[in-house]
Each structure stands twice: as structure tokens, then as C-alpha cells.
Design a protein around this motif. Structure first.
Motif, PDB file in Angstrom:
ATOM      1  N   ALA A 124       0.802  -1.176  -0.017  1.00 21.73           N
ATOM      2  CA  ALA A 124      -0.131   0.000  -0.012  1.00 21.73           C
ATOM      3  C   ALA A 124       0.882   1.367  -0.154  1.00 21.73           C
ATOM      4  O   ALA A 124       0.545   2.115  -0.696  1.00 21.73           O
ATOM      5  CB  ALA A 124      -0.833   0.010   1.059  1.00 21.73           C
ATOM      6  N   HIS A 145      -3.237  -9.132  -0.831  1.00 20.48           N
ATOM      7  CA  HIS A 145      -4.076  -7.908  -1.786  1.00 20.48           C
ATOM      8  C   HIS A 145      -5.319  -7.424  -0.744  1.00 20.48           C
ATOM      9  O   HIS A 145      -5.448  -6.233  -0.616  1.00 20.48           O
ATOM     10  CB  HIS A 145      -4.595  -8.665  -3.212  1.00 20.48           C
ATOM     11  CG  HIS A 145      -3.893  -8.860  -4.051  1.00 20.48           C
ATOM     12  ND1 HIS A 145      -2.914  -9.929  -4.008  1.00 20.48           N
ATOM     13  CD2 HIS A 145      -3.651  -8.236  -5.298  1.00 20.48           C
ATOM     14  CE1 HIS A 145      -2.353  -9.770  -5.192  1.00 20.48           C
ATOM     15  NE2 HIS A 145      -2.805  -8.591  -5.929  1.00 20.48           N
ATOM     16  N   VAL A 149      -5.201  -3.432   0.382  1.00 19.00           N
ATOM     17  CA  VAL A 149      -6.487  -2.579   0.066  1.00 19.00           C
ATOM     18  C   VAL A 149      -6.951  -1.866   1.190  1.00 19.00           C
ATOM     19  O   VAL A 149      -7.095  -0.868   1.273  1.00 19.00           O
ATOM     20  CB  VAL A 149      -7.524  -3.205  -0.725  1.00 19.00           C
ATOM     21  CG1 VAL A 149      -8.758  -2.467  -0.471  1.00 19.00           C
ATOM     22  CG2 VAL A 149      -7.265  -3.825  -2.064  1.00 19.00           C
ATOM     23  N   LEU A 152      -4.872   1.368   2.006  1.00 21.67           N
ATOM     24  CA  LEU A 152      -4.870   2.370   1.024  1.00 21.67           C
ATOM     25  C   LEU A 152      -5.763   3.470   1.649  1.00 21.67           C
ATOM     26  O   LEU A 152      -6.885   3.546   1.601  1.00 21.67           O
ATOM     27  CB  LEU A 152      -5.497   2.047  -0.443  1.00 21.67           C
ATOM     28  CG  LEU A 152      -4.580   1.072  -0.989  1.00 21.67           C
ATOM     29  CD1 LEU A 152      -5.378   0.862  -2.380  1.00 21.67           C
ATOM     30  CD2 LEU A 152      -3.506   1.852  -1.761  1.00 21.67           C
ATOM     31  N   VAL A 162      -8.926   0.590 -11.893  1.00 22.54           N
ATOM     32  CA  VAL A 162      -8.616  -0.893 -11.165  1.00 22.54           C
ATOM     33  C   VAL A 162      -9.326  -1.748 -11.823  1.00 22.54           C
ATOM     34  O   VAL A 162     -10.611  -1.829 -12.346  1.00 22.54           O
ATOM     35  CB  VAL A 162      -9.026  -0.887  -9.497  1.00 22.54           C
ATOM     36  CG1 VAL A 162      -8.381  -1.909  -9.197  1.00 22.54           C
ATOM     37  CG2 VAL A 162      -8.491   0.412  -9.028  1.00 22.54           C
ATOM     38  N   CYS A 182     -11.054  -5.013  -6.388  1.00 20.01           N
ATOM     39  CA  CYS A 182     -10.721  -4.147  -7.185  1.00 20.01           C
ATOM     40  C   CYS A 182     -12.042  -3.190  -6.764  1.00 20.01           C
ATOM     41  O   CYS A 182     -11.595  -1.896  -7.005  1.00 20.01           O
ATOM     42  CB  CYS A 182     -11.160  -4.539  -8.698  1.00 20.01           C
ATOM     43  SG  CYS A 182      -9.736  -5.583  -9.354  1.00 20.01           S
ATOM     44  N   ALA A 185     -10.481  -1.209  -3.861  1.00 15.26           N
ATOM     45  CA  ALA A 185      -9.296  -0.360  -4.170  1.00 15.26           C
ATOM     46  C   ALA A 185      -9.685   0.695  -5.272  1.00 15.26           C
ATOM     47  O   ALA A 185      -9.218   1.838  -4.807  1.00 15.26           O
ATOM     48  CB  ALA A 185      -8.373  -1.316  -5.021  1.00 15.26           C
TER      49      ALA A 185
END
Length: 346
Positions: A124, A145, A149, A152, A162, A182, A185
Motif C-alpha cells: 500500500a 491483496h 487494500v 490504502l 482498477v 478491485c 481499491a
């Protein structure tokens, strides 16, 4: 003959006198050691300057300086220059030199963690430093992942697109799956997301072709192959219980993969120890970005944690598929000491 009372008393006095004399003979050394210990503690632990110590003890400043030097010489003070990052930096340099990759970050592993969160945080931080407004980001899936996320926080104004790079998992893993990752994100990055409405592994090759030809899937795969930055996971292979393929492969497929030296998978594509694709019927069923398309992406970040990932990470590095490697310390240790991969004969 039993000694009389007077003789015993004289003997006791003599022995005591000798012991006391020995004790007092050692006392000056003891007093010196305690003095040096006290001065050293004031300087190194309490942060007092030499002038302050001189005033407190009644010694001159030069004498205090000599005492500190003596404390180091006799071993009362042992100066160790170190930092928790030193171990990580050493591993990073070893991996850089051994595999020819320029950018490696080894995330420290806490006693209560498996390295997933630390690598996710590291990723991140990297993304927040490299992503610029209007750029596009491709994501695969997995626990790192998910952790990435969640970290972030400071990039909502960047408008980053994304894109999901591989199809969804068949198990109940919504938070770890590409579509949901996604979406989250894109929300964190102030952009839009493009999902891949297909499974990672189709029923058969014909089903995979049919799905890949649908407009929405074809468009997403096209976008995934043209992203500016990609963050991919590295799979430990069919042998590891946490693999996305665990429990879904037939015995014949497993034997074929084993025969051809498969060590892991990248975007659902199995590779051998040199990073060469392993040919099997499984490859025709995968719906996602190809390794050829991955090579064309300008900035590929690979994330992984755990010793079982090391052979697959090494394969990806040898194939030149990665620009940045983010791993935990256990994966890095294993990777740094893997035996050299033999060259496979046709």
C-alpha cells in the motif's frame, strides 16, 4: 589428639584473618568496577554528559572520559550498532544480487503475524508513492491483496482505474476475490473498477473460450493487459493447501504438472523452476491475463509471504516477470538460500 579450646579459637581467628585479608585485598578492584559501572550507566543509560557526571561524582571531566574508555576496554560497556531493519536490508541485497532484480523490500514479521499484513502494508505504501492521477492498476487476488487494500488511505483524489486481472475463485472467499478487491481499491483510489465476470478456472477449454469471447470479459482482459501498474500474487502450487487450485485438480493433471516440474503459478498459469510455462490441459481452462501480456505491463509488483512460496518466487524472478518484489522475512530467507535451479533438458 583433639585440639583444646584455645587452640581451636586461635585456628579460627587465623583462618578468619586470612579470609578477611583476602577480601580486603579484592575490595579495591571491586570498588573500581562499581565506580566504572556507575559512571557508564549515567552516561549511556541516563543520557548525562561528561561534565554533569564530573559534577555529580567530584571527578574532573577528563577523568570521567578516561573512566568511560576504561569501561569499554574491560567489557563493562559493549556498544552494539544495530536496527531491526538490518536483517531485512541484508536479505534484500542478497536477493537483488542473486536474482538480478533491482527493487526488493522485505517486510519484518511480527511474533503474532504470518507476514500477510506487513507485506500488504508495504505494498500500500508503495502504491501510494507511485500511482499518479489517471493511471490504471491491475490486481489479482489473495490475502495480501486484501491487507493491501485495507491500508490504502491517502489517495482518493487520484482517480485511478482498477482492473481485475484473473477470474473469480470458486470458493466462498469474497473479500479475497478480484471483483471485491478491485471495487474496494477503486473506492480508496477515487476511481472506477472493471470486474472480470468469469471464474478463474472454466469447466473445460471450450467453456473458457466462450467466456473469454463475451464482450465484457474480452474488454476487461484487454484493459488488464494495458494497465500501468500490476500487483500480482504468486501461488505455491497444487501441493499447498492454501493454493487457489487446491482440491480442484484431477490426479492426471497433478501428475502432468509434477512431471513437467511445476513449482507454482502466476495469474493461474503454472511455471517450472526457470519460470517457463508448464503445458497442460489446465492452462486452456484459465481465464485471466496471460504471462505474455504481463511482460508488457510497465510496472509489475509481486507480493508473497511464507517459505512455501520461495520456489515459485524464484521462478518468476528468473523469468524476468517482476519489477518489484515485496515479501516477508521468512520467504526472503528461504529465497536467499534456495539451491540453484537446474537447467531442464528438452
Amino acid at each position: 589428639m583433639v585440639p583444646n579450646t584455645a587452640t581451636r579459637a586461635q585456628r579460627k581467628l587465623s583462618i578468619r584473618s586470612q579470609l578477611v585479608q583476602s577480601l580486603w585485598a579484592e575490595e579495591p578492584e571491586r570498588r573500581r568496577a562499581m565506580l566504572l559501572l556507575d559512571v557508564a550507566r549515567q552516561y549511556y543509560e541516563y543520557g548525562m554528559g561528561q561534565a554533569e557526571i564530573a559534577q555529580a561524582t567530584g571527578y574532573s571531566r577528563p577523568t570521567v572520559g578516561r573512566m568511560l574508555a576504561e569501561a569499554r576496554e574491560v567489557g563493562i560497556v559493549n556498544i552494539q550498532i544495530t536496527h531491526p531493519l538490518e536483517r531485512s536490508v541484508s536479505l534484500e541485497q542478497t536477493i537483488q544480487l542473486r536474482y538480478g532484480i533491482q527493487h526488493v523490500r522485505v517486510a519484518p514479521r511480527s511474533p503474532v503475524s504470518d507476514g500477510i499484513v506487513e507485506v500488504g502494508k508495504s505494498c500500500a505504501t508503495l502504491l501510494e508513492s507511485v500511482l499518479q492521477p489517471g493511471m490504471s492498476l491491475g490486481l489479482s487476488n489473495g490475502r495480501i491483496h486484501n491487507a493491501m487494500v485495507a491500508e490504502l488511505h491517502h489517495a482518493k483524489s487520484r482517480g485511478v482505474t482498477v482492473v481485475q486481472m484473473v477470474g473469480g475463485l470458486s470458493r466462498n472467499t469474497r473479500l479475497l476475490d478480484g471483483d471485491e478487491l478491485c471495487r474496494r481499491a477503486a473506492e480508496a483510489l477515487g476511481g472506477v473498477s472493471h470486474s472480470l465476470p468469469a471464474p478463474l478456472l472454466a469447466r473445460d477449454a471450450n467453456a473458457a473460450k466462450a467466456l473469454a469471447a463475451t464482450p465484457e470479459v474480452a474488454r476487461t482482459l484487454e484493459l488488464a493487459g494495458s494497465v500501468d501498474v500490476a500487483v500480482i500474487g504468486i501461488g505455491a502450487g497444487f501441493r499447498h493447501p492454501a493454493s487457489v487450485f487446491s482440491g480442484t485438480l484431477t490426479g492426471d493433471t497433478v501428475r502432468t504438472l509434477h512431471k513437467h516440474g511445476a513449482v507454482g503459478h502466476i495469474l493461474g498459469r503454472f511455471v517450472d523452476s526457470r519460470g517457463n510455462p508448464v503445458t497442460s490441459t489446465l492452462d486452456d481452462r484459465v481465464i485471466g491475463t496471460s504471462l505474455g501480456a504481463l511482460r508488457d505491463i510497465p510496472f509489475v509488483v509481486a507480493v508473497a509471504a511464507g517459505t512455501e512460496k520461495a520456489p515459485a518466487i524464484a521462478a518468476a524472478l528468473r523469468a524476468g516477470l517482476i519489477d518489484v518484489l515485496l515479501v516477508d522475512v521468512t520467504a526472503a530467507q528461504e529465497l536467499a538460500h534456495l539451491p540453484e535451479s537446474p537447467t531442464r533438458t528438452p
